[in-house]
Design a protein around this motif. Structure first.
Motif, PDB file in Angstrom:
ATOM      1  N   LYS A  22       0.848  -1.197   0.000  1.00 50.74           N
ATOM      2  CA  LYS A  22       0.000   0.000   0.000  1.00 50.74           C
ATOM      3  C   LYS A  22       0.885   1.249   0.000  1.00 50.74           C
ATOM      4  O   LYS A  22       1.817   1.362   0.786  1.00 50.74           O
ATOM      5  CB  LYS A  22      -0.928  -0.009   1.208  1.00 50.74           C
ATOM      6  N   LYS A  23       0.556   2.168  -0.899  1.00 49.79           N
ATOM      7  CA  LYS A  23       1.359   3.397  -1.049  1.00 49.79           C
ATOM      8  C   LYS A  23       1.342   4.259   0.207  1.00 49.79           C
ATOM      9  O   LYS A  23       2.377   4.782   0.599  1.00 49.79           O
ATOM     10  CB  LYS A  23       0.794   4.252  -2.185  1.00 49.79           C
ATOM     11  N   GLN A  24       0.172   4.439   0.806  1.00 47.27           N
ATOM     12  CA  GLN A  24       0.067   5.330   1.963  1.00 47.27           C
ATOM     13  C   GLN A  24       0.952   4.847   3.106  1.00 47.27           C
ATOM     14  O   GLN A  24       1.660   5.632   3.724  1.00 47.27           O
ATOM     15  CB  GLN A  24      -1.384   5.444   2.436  1.00 47.27           C
ATOM     16  N   ALA A  25       0.937   3.560   3.381  1.00 49.24           N
ATOM     17  CA  ALA A  25       1.789   3.010   4.438  1.00 49.24           C
ATOM     18  C   ALA A  25       3.258   3.220   4.088  1.00 49.24           C
ATOM     19  O   ALA A  25       4.063   3.596   4.945  1.00 49.24           O
ATOM     20  CB  ALA A  25       1.497   1.524   4.643  1.00 49.24           C
ATOM     21  N   ALA A  26       3.618   2.984   2.821  1.00 50.04           N
ATOM     22  CA  ALA A  26       5.007   3.157   2.383  1.00 50.04           C
ATOM     23  C   ALA A  26       5.447   4.600   2.560  1.00 50.04           C
ATOM     24  O   ALA A  26       6.592   4.869   2.955  1.00 50.04           O
ATOM     25  CB  ALA A  26       5.167   2.730   0.932  1.00 50.04           C
ATOM     26  N   PHE A  27       4.548   5.527   2.312  1.00 48.30           N
ATOM     27  CA  PHE A  27       4.879   6.937   2.501  1.00 48.30           C
ATOM     28  C   PHE A  27       5.211   7.222   3.965  1.00 48.30           C
ATOM     29  O   PHE A  27       5.987   8.106   4.278  1.00 48.30           O
ATOM     30  CB  PHE A  27       3.727   7.836   2.024  1.00 48.30           C
ATOM     31  N   GLU A  28       4.644   6.421   4.867  1.00 54.19           N
ATOM     32  CA  GLU A  28       4.878   6.577   6.314  1.00 54.19           C
ATOM     33  C   GLU A  28       5.956   5.609   6.822  1.00 54.19           C
ATOM     34  O   GLU A  28       6.001   5.300   8.010  1.00 54.19           O
ATOM     35  CB  GLU A  28       3.566   6.345   7.063  1.00 54.19           C
ATOM     36  N   ASP A  29       6.798   5.113   5.916  1.00 48.41           N
ATOM     37  CA  ASP A  29       7.903   4.197   6.271  1.00 48.41           C
ATOM     38  C   ASP A  29       7.423   2.873   6.867  1.00 48.41           C
ATOM     39  O   ASP A  29       8.096   2.293   7.712  1.00 48.41           O
ATOM     40  CB  ASP A  29       8.880   4.841   7.267  1.00 48.41           C
ATOM     41  N   ARG A  30       6.262   2.406   6.443  1.00 44.79           N
ATOM     42  CA  ARG A  30       5.752   1.134   6.947  1.00 44.79           C
ATOM     43  C   ARG A  30       5.443   0.202   5.786  1.00 44.79           C
ATOM     44  O   ARG A  30       5.036   0.649   4.723  1.00 44.79           O
ATOM     45  CB  ARG A  30       4.456   1.351   7.755  1.00 44.79           C
ATOM     46  N   VAL A  31       5.634  -1.084   6.041  1.00 45.28           N
ATOM     47  CA  VAL A  31       5.271  -2.102   5.067  1.00 45.28           C
ATOM     48  C   VAL A  31       3.860  -2.570   5.392  1.00 45.28           C
ATOM     49  O   VAL A  31       3.572  -2.960   6.520  1.00 45.28           O
ATOM     50  CB  VAL A  31       6.248  -3.302   5.132  1.00 45.28           C
ATOM     51  N   ASN A  32       2.971  -2.488   4.407  1.00 39.96           N
ATOM     52  CA  ASN A  32       1.619  -2.997   4.556  1.00 39.96           C
ATOM     53  C   ASN A  32       1.276  -3.687   3.239  1.00 39.96           C
ATOM     54  O   ASN A  32       1.131  -3.026   2.215  1.00 39.96           O
ATOM     55  CB  ASN A  32       0.646  -1.857   4.855  1.00 39.96           C
ATOM     56  N   PHE A  33       1.221  -5.019   3.289  1.00 40.26           N
ATOM     57  CA  PHE A  33       0.922  -5.774   2.078  1.00 40.26           C
ATOM     58  C   PHE A  33      -0.504  -5.507   1.644  1.00 40.26           C
ATOM     59  O   PHE A  33      -1.411  -5.427   2.466  1.00 40.26           O
ATOM     60  CB  PHE A  33       1.141  -7.276   2.312  1.00 40.26           C
ATOM     61  N   SER A  34      -0.681  -5.363   0.360  1.00 39.58           N
ATOM     62  CA  SER A  34      -1.998  -5.124  -0.205  1.00 39.58           C
ATOM     63  C   SER A  34      -2.565  -6.462  -0.647  1.00 39.58           C
ATOM     64  O   SER A  34      -2.071  -7.072  -1.586  1.00 39.58           O
ATOM     65  CB  SER A  34      -1.867  -4.168  -1.395  1.00 39.58           C
ATOM     66  N   VAL A  35      -3.569  -6.927   0.071  1.00 42.28           N
ATOM     67  CA  VAL A  35      -4.194  -8.210  -0.254  1.00 42.28           C
ATOM     68  C   VAL A  35      -5.695  -7.993  -0.372  1.00 42.28           C
ATOM     69  O   VAL A  35      -6.258  -7.100   0.243  1.00 42.28           O
ATOM     70  CB  VAL A  35      -3.886  -9.284   0.822  1.00 42.28           C
ATOM     71  N   GLY A  36      -6.328  -8.815  -1.168  1.00 42.14           N
ATOM     72  CA  GLY A  36      -7.781  -8.682  -1.338  1.00 42.14           C
ATOM     73  C   GLY A  36      -8.108  -7.545  -2.273  1.00 42.14           C
ATOM     74  O   GLY A  36      -7.585  -7.453  -3.375  1.00 42.14           O
ATOM     75  N   GLU A  37      -8.958  -6.642  -1.828  1.00 36.07           N
ATOM     76  CA  GLU A  37      -9.396  -5.522  -2.654  1.00 36.07           C
ATOM     77  C   GLU A  37      -8.222  -4.601  -2.982  1.00 36.07           C
ATOM     78  O   GLU A  37      -7.446  -4.252  -2.098  1.00 36.07           O
ATOM     79  CB  GLU A  37     -10.455  -4.699  -1.900  1.00 36.07           C
ATOM     80  N   PRO A  38      -8.103  -4.173  -4.238  1.00 40.07           N
ATOM     81  CA  PRO A  38      -7.034  -3.232  -4.579  1.00 40.07           C
ATOM     82  C   PRO A  38      -7.196  -1.928  -3.807  1.00 40.07           C
ATOM     83  O   PRO A  38      -8.308  -1.483  -3.548  1.00 40.07           O
ATOM     84  CB  PRO A  38      -7.230  -2.992  -6.082  1.00 40.07           C
ATOM     85  N   ASP A  39      -6.085  -1.344  -3.432  1.00 41.78           N
ATOM     86  CA  ASP A  39      -6.100  -0.088  -2.691  1.00 41.78           C
ATOM     87  C   ASP A  39      -6.574   1.032  -3.611  1.00 41.78           C
ATOM     88  O   ASP A  39      -6.226   1.061  -4.793  1.00 41.78           O
ATOM     89  CB  ASP A  39      -4.688   0.205  -2.170  1.00 41.78           C
ATOM     90  N   GLU A  40      -7.366   1.955  -3.077  1.00 44.66           N
ATOM     91  CA  GLU A  40      -7.905   3.025  -3.920  1.00 44.66           C
ATOM     92  C   GLU A  40      -6.817   3.926  -4.487  1.00 44.66           C
ATOM     93  O   GLU A  40      -6.989   4.533  -5.540  1.00 44.66           O
ATOM     94  CB  GLU A  40      -8.940   3.846  -3.149  1.00 44.66           C
ATOM     95  N   LEU A  41      -5.686   4.038  -3.812  1.00 44.14           N
ATOM     96  CA  LEU A  41      -4.582   4.852  -4.321  1.00 44.14           C
ATOM     97  C   LEU A  41      -3.669   4.072  -5.258  1.00 44.14           C
ATOM     98  O   LEU A  41      -2.684   4.592  -5.750  1.00 44.14           O
ATOM     99  CB  LEU A  41      -3.730   5.397  -3.160  1.00 44.14           C
ATOM    100  N   GLY A  42      -4.004   2.829  -5.471  1.00 46.75           N
ATOM    101  CA  GLY A  42      -3.111   2.008  -6.269  1.00 46.75           C
ATOM    102  C   GLY A  42      -2.041   1.428  -5.365  1.00 46.75           C
ATOM    103  O   GLY A  42      -1.929   1.778  -4.195  1.00 46.75           O
ATOM    104  N   GLU A  43      -1.276   0.542  -5.919  1.00 47.16           N
ATOM    105  CA  GLU A  43      -0.314  -0.192  -5.101  1.00 47.16           C
ATOM    106  C   GLU A  43       1.074  -0.075  -5.682  1.00 47.16           C
ATOM    107  O   GLU A  43       1.245   0.204  -6.865  1.00 47.16           O
ATOM    108  CB  GLU A  43      -0.722  -1.669  -5.069  1.00 47.16           C
ATOM    109  N   ILE A  44       2.036  -0.310  -4.830  1.00 49.02           N
ATOM    110  CA  ILE A  44       3.414  -0.435  -5.278  1.00 49.02           C
ATOM    111  C   ILE A  44       3.587  -1.921  -5.595  1.00 49.02           C
ATOM    112  O   ILE A  44       3.483  -2.760  -4.706  1.00 49.02           O
ATOM    113  CB  ILE A  44       4.403   0.011  -4.186  1.00 49.02           C
ATOM    114  N   SER A  45       3.798  -2.231  -6.855  1.00 49.59           N
ATOM    115  CA  SER A  45       3.967  -3.620  -7.274  1.00 49.59           C
ATOM    116  C   SER A  45       5.454  -3.941  -7.327  1.00 49.59           C
ATOM    117  O   SER A  45       6.241  -3.179  -7.881  1.00 49.59           O
ATOM    118  CB  SER A  45       3.359  -3.842  -8.659  1.00 49.59           C
TER     119      SER A  45
END
Length: 137
Positions: A85-108
């Motif tokens: 998830k981009k928002q978590a990455a912006f905050e220096d955190r790892v948050n795997f995007s699983v299930g529904e795609p994140d509305e901001l898009g994802e870092i693949s």
């Protein structure tokens, strides 16, 4: 003795009209500080040859089992992939995007392992755990 790891990491993230490109670049750089990042129209692309900082974040956040599950669930031969998830990455955190795609898009992220094997490399960046603690092999 230290292992030699040969990996190619491809990182892509969409940049939507509502986003500032530099913030997407920052999100990618927070998680992959050694990546060479290029901005293209509507997308940020990065390339790296190490996941050391990413591994440090997985250890710090104590999400090694989650990471291992994502890596092995999305494995294809000598390659594994995952989305963050981009928002978590912006905050220096790892948050795997699983299930529904994140509305901001994802870092693949796509990781191709040349040496040693995918299993050994995953053990290096996200070692198996017992009672939440990494097991030293």
């Amino acid at each position: 003795m230290s292992e030699i790891y040969r990996v190619d990491v491809e990182i892509t993230a969409p940049v939507y009209d509502t986003e500032v490109t530099s913030r997407v670049v920052d999100a990618v750089a927070n998680i992959f500080p050694n990546a060479e990042i290029e901005e293209e129209f509507g997308e940020v692309r990065g390339e790296a040859h190490s996941l050391d900082h990413f591994s440090d974040l997985l250890h710090r956040q104590e999400i090694l089992d989650t990471a291992r599950g994502e890596f092995f669930a999305n494995r294809d031969g000598d390659t594994f992939s995952f989305a963050l998830k981009k928002q978590a990455a912006f905050e220096d955190r790892v948050n795997f995007s699983v299930g529904e795609p994140d509305e901001l898009g994802e870092i693949s992220v796509r990781v191709r392992v040349e040496e040693p094997t995918v299993e050994e490399y995953v053990d290096h960046i996200a070692p198996p755990t017992e009672d939440g603690r990494p097991i030293d092999g």
